[in-house]
Motif scaffolding. Structure first.
Motif, mmCIF file in Angstrom:
data_model
loop_
_atom_site.group_PDB
_atom_site.id
_atom_site.type_symbol
_atom_site.label_atom_id
_atom_site.label_comp_id
_atom_site.label_asym_id
_atom_site.label_seq_id
_atom_site.Cartn_x
_atom_site.Cartn_y
_atom_site.Cartn_z
ATOM 1 N N ALA A 1 -4.353 1.597 24.072
ATOM 2 C CA ALA A 1 -3.050 2.154 23.724
ATOM 3 C C ALA A 1 -3.116 2.493 22.244
ATOM 4 O O ALA A 1 -3.210 3.658 21.864
ATOM 5 C CB ALA A 1 -1.942 1.158 24.021
ATOM 6 N N ARG A 2 -3.197 1.457 21.391
ATOM 7 C CA ARG A 2 -3.156 1.701 19.944
ATOM 8 C C ARG A 2 -4.304 2.582 19.433
ATOM 9 O O ARG A 2 -4.046 3.516 18.666
ATOM 10 C CB ARG A 2 -3.053 0.367 19.197
ATOM 11 N N PRO A 3 -5.545 2.318 19.854
ATOM 12 C CA PRO A 3 -6.594 3.219 19.351
ATOM 13 C C PRO A 3 -6.370 4.686 19.743
ATOM 14 O O PRO A 3 -6.807 5.596 19.040
ATOM 15 C CB PRO A 3 -7.876 2.654 19.981
ATOM 16 N N GLU B 1 -9.558 4.933 12.792
ATOM 17 C CA GLU B 1 -9.440 3.665 13.511
ATOM 18 C C GLU B 1 -8.077 3.014 13.314
ATOM 19 O O GLU B 1 -7.564 2.926 12.200
ATOM 20 C CB GLU B 1 -10.506 2.692 13.014
ATOM 21 N N CYS B 2 -7.553 2.524 14.415
ATOM 22 C CA CYS B 2 -6.318 1.739 14.387
ATOM 23 C C CYS B 2 -6.518 0.547 13.453
ATOM 24 O O CYS B 2 -7.577 -0.062 13.437
ATOM 25 C CB CYS B 2 -6.036 1.264 15.808
ATOM 26 N N ILE B 3 -5.479 0.208 12.688
ATOM 27 C CA ILE B 3 -5.591 -0.937 11.778
ATOM 28 C C ILE B 3 -4.922 -2.193 12.345
ATOM 29 O O ILE B 3 -4.902 -3.234 11.694
ATOM 30 C CB ILE B 3 -5.019 -0.619 10.381
ATOM 31 N N GLY B 4 -4.325 -2.054 13.528
ATOM 32 C CA GLY B 4 -3.718 -3.234 14.146
ATOM 33 C C GLY B 4 -2.482 -3.747 13.412
ATOM 34 O O GLY B 4 -2.271 -4.953 13.324
ATOM 35 N N CYS B 5 -1.654 -2.817 12.894
ATOM 36 C CA CYS B 5 -0.455 -3.230 12.142
ATOM 37 C C CYS B 5 0.802 -3.265 13.010
ATOM 38 O O CYS B 5 1.814 -3.849 12.627
ATOM 39 C CB CYS B 5 -0.230 -2.273 10.977
ATOM 40 N N ASN B 6 0.757 -2.590 14.161
ATOM 41 C CA ASN B 6 1.869 -2.547 15.112
ATOM 42 C C ASN B 6 3.127 -1.850 14.611
ATOM 43 O O ASN B 6 4.232 -2.133 15.104
ATOM 44 C CB ASN B 6 2.211 -3.948 15.634
ATOM 45 N N ILE B 7 2.978 -0.946 13.670
ATOM 46 C CA ILE B 7 4.134 -0.115 13.308
ATOM 47 C C ILE B 7 4.494 0.788 14.501
ATOM 48 O O ILE B 7 5.657 1.118 14.721
ATOM 49 C CB ILE B 7 3.822 0.701 12.030
ATOM 50 N N CYS B 8 3.501 1.128 15.319
ATOM 51 C CA CYS B 8 3.775 1.904 16.535
ATOM 52 C C CYS B 8 4.735 1.147 17.452
ATOM 53 O O CYS B 8 5.662 1.710 18.015
ATOM 54 C CB CYS B 8 2.477 2.220 17.268
ATOM 55 N N VAL B 9 4.525 -0.163 17.547
ATOM 56 C CA VAL B 9 5.385 -0.991 18.389
ATOM 57 C C VAL B 9 6.818 -1.008 17.839
ATOM 58 O O VAL B 9 7.788 -1.026 18.591
ATOM 59 C CB VAL B 9 4.833 -2.432 18.450
ATOM 60 N N ARG C 1 5.856 5.989 15.756
ATOM 61 C CA ARG C 1 5.181 6.423 14.531
ATOM 62 C C ARG C 1 3.939 5.568 14.379
ATOM 63 O O ARG C 1 3.837 4.512 15.003
ATOM 64 C CB ARG C 1 6.097 6.274 13.328
ATOM 65 N N CYS C 2 3.017 6.020 13.543
ATOM 66 C CA CYS C 2 1.765 5.287 13.387
ATOM 67 C C CYS C 2 1.345 5.332 11.926
ATOM 68 O O CYS C 2 1.462 6.374 11.280
ATOM 69 C CB CYS C 2 0.704 5.923 14.285
ATOM 70 N N THR C 3 0.868 4.222 11.424
ATOM 71 C CA THR C 3 0.425 4.166 10.033
ATOM 72 C C THR C 3 -0.734 5.125 9.794
ATOM 73 O O THR C 3 -0.751 5.870 8.811
ATOM 74 C CB THR C 3 -0.011 2.725 9.695
ATOM 75 N N GLN C 4 -1.693 5.111 10.691
ATOM 76 C CA GLN C 4 -2.899 5.916 10.489
ATOM 77 C C GLN C 4 -2.705 7.383 10.861
ATOM 78 O O GLN C 4 -3.324 8.250 10.266
ATOM 79 C CB GLN C 4 -4.054 5.352 11.340
HETATM 80 FE FE1 SF4 Z 1 -2.772 1.098 15.173
HETATM 81 FE FE2 SF4 Z 1 -0.918 0.584 13.353
HETATM 82 FE FE3 SF4 Z 1 -1.200 3.055 14.355
HETATM 83 FE FE4 SF4 Z 1 -0.224 1.152 15.879
HETATM 84 S S1 SF4 Z 1 0.692 1.964 14.014
HETATM 85 S S2 SF4 Z 1 -1.769 2.608 16.443
HETATM 86 S S3 SF4 Z 1 -1.363 -0.618 15.218
HETATM 87 S S4 SF4 Z 1 -2.645 1.943 13.106
#
Ligand code: SF4
Ligand code: ADP
Length: 690
Positions: A319-321, A342-350, A360-363
């Motif tokens: 999902a996140r990647p 690469e996804c950074i695993g911050c969960n801003i998407c969540v 929205r997504c950080t990356q």
């Molecule tokens: Fe990954 Fe963060 Fe983007 Fe979600 S918001 S997909 S956790 S980089």
């Protein structure tokens, strides 16, 4: 570029029941805050994933009936035939790029609150609603169970009519009736649907069979199943999950396995590394001959290929990647591994789903903007002129503005005061658990470095005179922000007494290696997000007794939106951090702090030898203000515009800064309407028809 033969295995087709996935890249269901309310935006977002090479593109949860209405959350919906066209749009767009589309049908039982439909919630046994509304769900009668099976079957038929290739039965995340019947803690029934495992499993088996009978001729039927809840005997445990998988073995055409609840499944990088679910799911493949898809924030093609080779997974779920880089499969396929965002695993998407707003997504700043702004994660319009842009500051805002302007072909000069690029991301990624955040910097620097039209000047702290002397056509000020020492923030508008003591520190001090002397520390958090809890770990690791004080009623409250909340609570307790809620910091005299209760006249005195404040940041906008003051000199210097953005404009998330940098680059010299804007509204909107 050619594909590395080590990854060939990832591009083998996989038979899933009556359909074939063209490769092993599988975008598992994920929420996006757009769902049934913004069908065009939703379809466009999914389409980009198909274009990016994912063999399967799934919806988020899809409600099957008004009695499983998850409002205020916005998911997909197939309540009746009128809901078919919005999802047919997604299927059509996904299919156009050779991908399969999947729909995650669900009835969320007592985890749906029915706030919109006002139906009485349903559950195996009477129980309060999970999400805190003061209402209970009623125990389902045998008639209700028959009705539920009928709704599910009808929704599956609608899904097939919409054009879906894979139809899900959902028993994961503690979120669906099929799972609630499995859970001993939810199911106290004494009829054929409660008690023994065989009985608790009955409904799931029936719904799987119903779905196969209804649509299995042309659609694959997938089971999304949680193999572990980490709740001991009250939850689904690996041991029982093994029995369940053995019982159902080859009934579904595909096993989509993960751990529950969502906060364990979508673990942030702070609390789990890539592949963290493998110990709990890798065994599933041994118990079935059907293909298995699993997740674990996979971004490394080596890990993916290894898991397939080892027989742990058939399909690489993401999902996140896939959010951070919708073109991840294409990049592996074409040998462009270094360009994977690469996804950074911050969960801003969540947090989009949690705050009921578009994803929205950080990356990936284009995530959620595919339709309303027409943004594509890989493509950007070419430059309109020969103009030269000066970007001051190489944090996430400056780096992204530089990268995207560079991609457009503009000549860009990036000046950074420090010797290293990355700004706040570089500093924060050195904190415990946040190392993956560095990817925000690394990906951008990696893109910028080979660009012949971009020049990077490190160790260059620019003043207004320097900027005017450079004579760029446009100037971007992305000089970041700094944390205040005064304690001023949401709760306080005046400094606390003693804020000027040498033993008062800010996050900037700690990140620069300036630490309190030995002794108890008061950590004052009026920010409410992750940083104070990370600094509590830093201080505890340095041997301090830590008193975590916040004016809020809970610590790190906003982290509920990134699914970190529970993990933070547990970790701080494990570290022995003392937690003080609903208290403001009034005074500190070098040996003692005075706190005031938010709700009463009570005060509390804590013997502490230093204070760390995490309350608010102020923009580093002196350069911007100086340039504004010298606007009369711009023309002679050839400058047509000066823009301040990112934290230097308004401190916020890393995601805000990346978005601001990207937006500037997109909008630079853009024609009206080019970014979905119309009049004063900067994006396209969905309007209800009257
Ligand atoms: Fe990954 Fe963060 Fe983007 Fe979600 S918001 S997909 S956790 S980089
Ligand atoms: P943002 O999150 O908005 O990108 P950051 O704080 O991460 O902001 O980054 C700001 C960057 O700007 C830092 O690396 C900082 O060193 C740099 N910087 C600040 N002032 C100047 C200046 N006057 N000239 C050049 N670089 C600057």
């Amino acid at each position: 570029m050619a594909r590395d033969p080590r990854y060939d295995i990832l591009f083998e087709p996989v038979q899933i029941g009556p359909v074939t996935a063209r490769n092993r890249f599988y975008q598992v269901p994920h929420c996006n805050g757009m769902g049934h309310q913004m069908p065009e935006a939703h379809a466009a977002m999914r389409e980009i994933k198909a274009q990016g090479g994912w063999a399967v593109v799934s919806t988020e949860e899809c409600e099957i009936h008004p009695s499983g209405d998850v409002t205020p959350y916005v998911e997909a919906r197939l309540w009746d035939d009128g809901d078919i066209p919005t999802l047919a749009l997604m299927c059509e767009k996904v299919k156009a790029h050779g991908a399969l589309s999947a729909v995650e049908l669900t009835h969320n039982g007592y985890t749906a609150s029915n706030l919109y439909s006002r139906e009485v919630p349903l559950s195996p046994s009477p129980t309060p609603l999970k999400y805190g509304y003061p209402l209970q769900a009623r125990a389902m009668t045998l008639h209700d169970i028959r009705e539920y099976r009928r709704w599910h079957k009808n929704a599956a038929i609608r899904a097939k009519r919409a054009g879906f290739d894979i139809v899900y039965v959902y028993a994961a995340h503690d979120l669906s009736l099929a799972m609630h019947f499995l859970q001993r803690r939810r199911n106290q029934r004494t009829d054929d649907y409660g008690g023994s495992l065989e009985n608790r499993l009955r409904l799931l088996r029936e719904v799987l069979q119903d779905t196969k009978d209804a649509v299995g001729d042309t659609c694959a039927v997938a089971l999304r199943f949680a193999t572990e809840e980490f709740l001991g005997e009250g939850g689904v445990q690996n041991a029982e999950a093994k029995e369940i998988v053995q019982h159902l073995a080859d009934l579904p055409d595909l096993w989509d396995v993960n751990v529950a609840a969502w906060y364990n499944d979508s673990l942030t990088s702070r609390f789990g590394a890539e592949g963290y679910q493998q110990p709990f799911t890798a065994w599933v493949k041994q118990a079935t001959s059907k293909p298995v898809v699993g997740v674990g924030r996979f971004t490394s093609p080596d890990t993916m290929a290894r898991l397939v080779r080892e027989g742990a997974l058939d399909l690489i779920g993401a999902a996140r990647p896939s959010i951070a880089d919708p073109f991840l499969p294409k990049k592996i396929e074409t040998g462009a591994i270094d360009s994977i965002r690469e996804c950074i695993g911050c969960n801003i998407c969540v947090s989009g789903d949690m705050t009921i707003t578009p994803i929205r997504c950080t990356q990936n700043p284009s995530m959620g903007e595919e339709w309303r702004k027409g943004w594509h994660p890989e493509h950007i319009p070419a430059r309109k002129s020969e103009k030269r842009v000066l970007v001051v500051g190489a944090g996430p805002a400056g780096l992204e503005a530089t990268r995207a302007l560079g991609q457009r072909g503009y000549e860009v000069m990036l000046a950074e005061a420090g010797e290293q690029l990355g700004g706040r991301v570089l500093k924060e990624s050195a904190l415990p658990g946040l190392s993956e955040w560095r990817r925000v910097r690394d990906w951008r620097v990696g893109r910028i470095e080979p660009m012949p039209n971009v020049s990077v000047f490190r160790g260059n702290e620019l003043g207004a005179e320097d900027v005017l002397a450079i004579g760029a056509d446009a100037v971007v000020i992305a000089t970041g922000a700094h944390w205040v020492r005064t304690g001023i923030g949401r709760a306080a508008s005046a400094p606390f007494i003693g804020h000027d003591s040498a033993q008062v520190f800010t996050p900037d001090d700690l990140m620069a290696g300036r630490f309190p002397d030995a002794g108890p520390v008061l950590l004052y958090d009026d920010d409410g997000f992750y940083l104070a809890s990370v600094l509590a770990e830093v201080l505890a690791a340095r041997g301090h007794e830590v008193h975590y004080v916040t004016p809020e009623d809970t610590i790190a409250g906003w982290t509920a939106n990134t699914l970190d909340y529970r993990h933070i609570q547990k970790r701080l307790r494990k570290l022995g951090v003392h937690l003080h809620t609903a208290k403001t910091l009034e005074a500190f005299d070098g040996g003692q702090a005075r706190l005031a209760c938010v709700w009463s006249e009570d005060t509390l005195r804590l013997p502490v030898s230093s204070v760390v404040t995490v309350t608010m940041r102020l923009p580093n906008d002196a350069l911007y203000q100086d340039l504004l003051a010298r606007q009369g000199d711009w023309q002679a210097a050839g400058i047509t515009q000066v823009r301040c953005l990112g934290d230097a404009e308004a401190p916020g998330l890393i995601a805000h800064a990346v978005y601001a940098g990207h937006r500037f680059a997109r909008e630079f010299e853009a024609a009206p309407g080019e970014n979905g804007d119309a009049g004063d509204v900067p994006f396209r909107r969905v309007r209800q028809r009257f």
